[in-house]
Design an enzyme around this catalytic site. Structure first.
Site, PDB file in Angstrom:
ATOM      1  N   SER A  34       0.867  -1.185   0.000  1.00  0.00           N
ATOM      2  CA  SER A  34       0.000   0.000   0.000  1.00  0.00           C
ATOM      3  C   SER A  34       0.899   1.229   0.000  1.00  0.00           C
ATOM      4  O   SER A  34       1.809   1.330   0.832  1.00  0.00           O
ATOM      5  CB  SER A  34      -0.878   0.009   1.250  1.00  0.00           C
ATOM      6  OG  SER A  34      -1.633  -1.182   1.318  1.00  0.00           O
ATOM      7  N   CYS A  52      -7.087  -1.064   7.318  1.00  0.00           N
ATOM      8  CA  CYS A  52      -5.917  -1.589   6.614  1.00  0.00           C
ATOM      9  C   CYS A  52      -5.054  -2.401   7.574  1.00  0.00           C
ATOM     10  O   CYS A  52      -4.793  -1.968   8.694  1.00  0.00           O
ATOM     11  CB  CYS A  52      -5.096  -0.457   6.001  1.00  0.00           C
ATOM     12  SG  CYS A  52      -3.684  -1.067   5.061  1.00  0.00           S
ATOM     13  N   ASP A  72      -8.375  -2.687   3.014  1.00  0.00           N
ATOM     14  CA  ASP A  72      -7.157  -3.027   2.274  1.00  0.00           C
ATOM     15  C   ASP A  72      -6.390  -3.944   3.224  1.00  0.00           C
ATOM     16  O   ASP A  72      -5.614  -3.483   4.053  1.00  0.00           O
ATOM     17  CB  ASP A  72      -6.368  -1.742   1.966  1.00  0.00           C
ATOM     18  CG  ASP A  72      -5.069  -2.017   1.216  1.00  0.00           C
ATOM     19  OD1 ASP A  72      -4.810  -3.182   0.882  1.00  0.00           O
ATOM     20  OD2 ASP A  72      -4.296  -1.064   0.990  1.00  0.00           O
ATOM     21  N   TRP A  88      -4.594  -7.968   4.311  1.00  0.00           N
ATOM     22  CA  TRP A  88      -3.817  -9.123   3.845  1.00  0.00           C
ATOM     23  C   TRP A  88      -3.735 -10.138   4.971  1.00  0.00           C
ATOM     24  O   TRP A  88      -3.964  -9.825   6.128  1.00  0.00           O
ATOM     25  CB  TRP A  88      -2.416  -8.671   3.418  1.00  0.00           C
ATOM     26  CG  TRP A  88      -1.676  -7.908   4.461  1.00  0.00           C
ATOM     27  CD1 TRP A  88      -0.942  -8.416   5.512  1.00  0.00           C
ATOM     28  CD2 TRP A  88      -1.611  -6.477   4.610  1.00  0.00           C
ATOM     29  NE1 TRP A  88      -0.428  -7.399   6.276  1.00  0.00           N
ATOM     30  CE2 TRP A  88      -0.801  -6.209   5.748  1.00  0.00           C
ATOM     31  CE3 TRP A  88      -2.126  -5.403   3.874  1.00  0.00           C
ATOM     32  CZ2 TRP A  88      -0.521  -4.902   6.174  1.00  0.00           C
ATOM     33  CZ3 TRP A  88      -1.839  -4.120   4.306  1.00  0.00           C
ATOM     34  CH2 TRP A  88      -1.057  -3.874   5.434  1.00  0.00           C
TER      35      TRP A  88
END
Length: 674
Positions: free
Chosen positions: A454, A626, A671, A673
């Site tokens: 990012s 995020c 966003d 992961w």
């Protein structure tokens, strides 16, 4: 420019004659005609190639017919893949290779390279079948190479009557839109009249994706045999897809040295830059962010001046890392190979679009350094193909067992390969009789993929610089080896000047849906612990820039978390300055280990629940999350459910629905992961 030069060279010769045979007017006219003639000849040469390009385009268009290609090569199974990190492509190749064991012929295909409307013509081929290996990227999005296919499926009203298909989906259960792309393709093809001949397969990368795929595949092929009335040929032998060619006297300028696409593209850079043509960005800053502790958190700045690269806050930067030379050299040692041998691996199927598994010709060293994934645990298909090279019977038996679909084999693969984090080198070191030919190993290993980060900056403030915030990955495995993250350790070594040489990183931009509100007056709530702070550095910079432009900016609230205030409070000075100047309305920081009881971002959200609910429910705030998908994103989402229940008077089901509606409206973005 050079035309007038040639003209001026001619002129003195005419003027130097003792007796002028021509008047000045004659000389002028003659020179003008000569100049026009030369200009016409050169101009004519420039336009000559245009018909050639047209011819090439026609040729390319013709090649977009996968039906014609299947007919020409006698194939009856086509396996399309939507792949972002290479796994779906790998599964696609495995399925197309499987086909021969059932008396069929398969081809793997990238939907981006073909005219997908031709799918309706598939029934022209007897006993034909389309298989789709579809990965989901980001927030339920299609992968880059399947975007056009997805758009076409949404808009199109094709008739797929008679088309037989199946889908295997690749995703991750920790994400909100688990396997969304695979589910959509499966459902949409059926709506358009296609016949599903086997159930949708669901691969979960949070669990064991390899096992999910193998289990689905072992039930899928018998169903195919039954449907088409064919029998397995029983051929379980290894099939080579590429043949080795060793080059002894090749010009060094013809050899790939790490370029992703065009040969010499790193020496002769030409925009536009993308995944097939990355920009070699110089590293202008590389500094350690944490003040103490045993981790290494870093901030890098990539210089994109003169590249014409544009980005927006929230986008991702993709970098192409290279493998550790220690591992590369050790593989060469173990296999007793000269890594500087120049080779090509050429596809035995001359009609295939994929001529080589990686850019060729290159050396084994270049392949293992730039092109092949040598650090992830190899999948079972690689072990299956390598087993034949183990000369010690017990070792061969164990490798075959791990590559099988028996419960015992799956358990052994899970514990010996996955849980122990054994990469290909560890496997070769721990199985001394397993010494495969290096060319076969290079054929089998998956491609080394770009890594996405990012972007931690705003292009409004830093138009010529892209910032990365990352933590260096390093851990000890159960076998006592130290495994290092490929990209982060490589980035850590990229110092701005290394002995006078400027360090650089091959990179490109991947657009994202993670965007600030269109209206700057909308409040934003950002939740990003650890390196999840990255996109919010860009967001906050941009909100500050908007304020400087005299724009009215809504409340900007950040929830950040780290372990210790004095160790890993990333960007502390910058964030505190933003709070001081009023760019950040509120800076809420959870130091999880600075007290006996752990405190995380979700606790701080609940602590300020009244302010959060007002911003969300009354002021139309946009929420951004995020970081870690497995725990943090889920816990934060639950905190929002609880706030909606308590202050909105909603039931849990209504609260879940409330947040889902925010997601649909683009007011709750993630966003994340895992």
């Amino acid at each position: 420019m050079f035309l007038s030069d040639s003209h001026s060279d001619d002129t003195p010769e005419l003027m130097d004659e003792d007796e002028p045979f021509f008047s000045n007017l004659d000389i002028f006219l003659f020179s003008l005609i000569a100049g026009l003639l030369v200009y016409w000849l050169i101009f004519r040469k420039k336009v000559e190639p245009i018909p050639e390009f047209k011819k090439l385009d026609a040729q390319t268009t013709k090649e977009t017919s996968f039906i014609d290609k299947m007919k020409k090569t006698g194939k009856n199974i086509v396996v399309f893949y939507g792949s972002q990190t290479g796994t779906a492509e790998e599964f696609s190749n495995r399925l197309s290779k499987d086909a021969h064991r059932y008396g069929m012929k398969g081809m793997s295909a990238d939907p981006e390279e073909y005219d997908m409307s031709e799918l309706s013509r598939l029934p022209e081929i007897e006993n034909s079948l389309a298989i789709f290996c579809m990965a989901t990227y980001g927030e339920g999005d299609p992968t880059d190479n399947s975007q056009d296919f997805y758009d076409w499926l949404q808009e199109g009203d094709a008739d797929f009557t008679g088309v037989k298909y199946t889908v295997f989906a690749l995703g991750n259960k920790t994400y909100e839109h688990y396997n969304a792309m695979g589910k959509y393709v499966d459902k949409r093809l059926a709506e358009l009249g296609a016949q599903r001949i086997f159930d949708l397969g669901m691969g979960d990368d949070d669990g064991n994706l390899e096992e999910d795929f193998v289990s689905w595949r072992e039930q899928f092929w018998p169903a195919v045999c039954e449907h088409f009335g064919v029998e397995a040929t029983g051929e379980e032998s290894s099939i080579r897809q590429y043949e080795l060619k060793v080059h002894s006297d090749l010009n060094m300028n013809k050899i790939y040295t790490g370029e992703v696409g065009r040969l010499k593209s790193f020496e002769n850079q030409k925009p536009p830059f993308d995944s097939k043509n990355p920009f070699l960005a110089p590293v202008s800053v590389n500094r350690k962010l944490d003040k103490a502790g045993d981790r290494h958190l870093m901030h890098l700045e990539l210089d994109v001046t003169c590249s014409k690269i544009r980005y927006d806050s929230g986008d991702h930067v993709a970098v192409y890392p290279i493998n550790d030379s220690v591992i590369v050299n050790r593989i060469g040692e173990v296999l007793g190979v000269d890594l500087d041998t120049v080779i090509s691996l050429n596809n035995l199927d001359e009609e295939s679009n994929k001529k080589h598994p990686f850019p060729c010709p290159s050396t084994y060293r270049t392949a293992l350094t730039h092109y092949l994934d040598i650090t992830n645990p190899p999948r079972t298909n690689v072990l299956y193909e390598l087993a034949q090279y183990a000369t010690e019977p017990k070792e061969q038996e164990n490798v075959r067992k791990m590559a099988s679909s028996s419960p015992e084999g799956k358990a052994l693969y899970q514990s010996w390969v996955l849980d122990s984090c054994r990469n290909i080198l560890a496997i070769l070191e721990d199985l001394p009789s397993l010494r495969p030919p290096i060319d076969h190993l290079c054929e089998l290993l998956p491609r080394l993929q770009a890594r996405y980060y990012s972007i931690a900056s705003s292009s409004k403030v830093h138009p010529n610089s892209i910032h990365i915030c990352a933590v260096v990955v390093e851990y000890e495995t159960k076998t006592g080896r130290v495994n290092k993250g490929v990209a982060t350790n490589w980035l850590k070594s990229k110092m701005p000047t290394d002995n006078g040489h400027k360090a650089s990183v091959p990179m490109y931009i991947r657009k994202s849906q993670f965007r600030l509100p269109f209206k700057s007056t909308n409040p934003v709530i950002m939740v990003g612990p650890g390196t999840g702070i990255a996109p919010f550095m860009g967001f906050v910079q941009e909100r500050g820039w908007l304020k400087e432009q005299g724009k009215e900016v809504g409340e900007t609230v950040l929830y950040y978390g780290c372990r210790h205030k004095n160790e890993d409070f990333l960007y502390q000075e910058e964030l505190e300055e933003f709070e001081k100047t009023g760019v950040l309305t509120a800076l809420n920081v959870a130091f999880s280990r600075d007290q006996a009881e752990k405190v995380y971002v979700q606790h701080l959200l609940k602590k300020s629940k009244e302010a959060v609910w007002r911003l969300v429910h009354t002021d139309n705030a946009h929420i951004y999350i995020c970081g870690d998908a497995r725990n943090m994103a889920r816990d934060v989402q639950n905190a929002f459910y609880e706030i909606a229940e308590e202050l909105g008077g909603l039931s849990r089901a209504q609260a879940v629905d409330y947040i889902k509606k925010l997601m649909t409206k683009g007011r709750y973005s993630q966003d994340v992961w895992s």
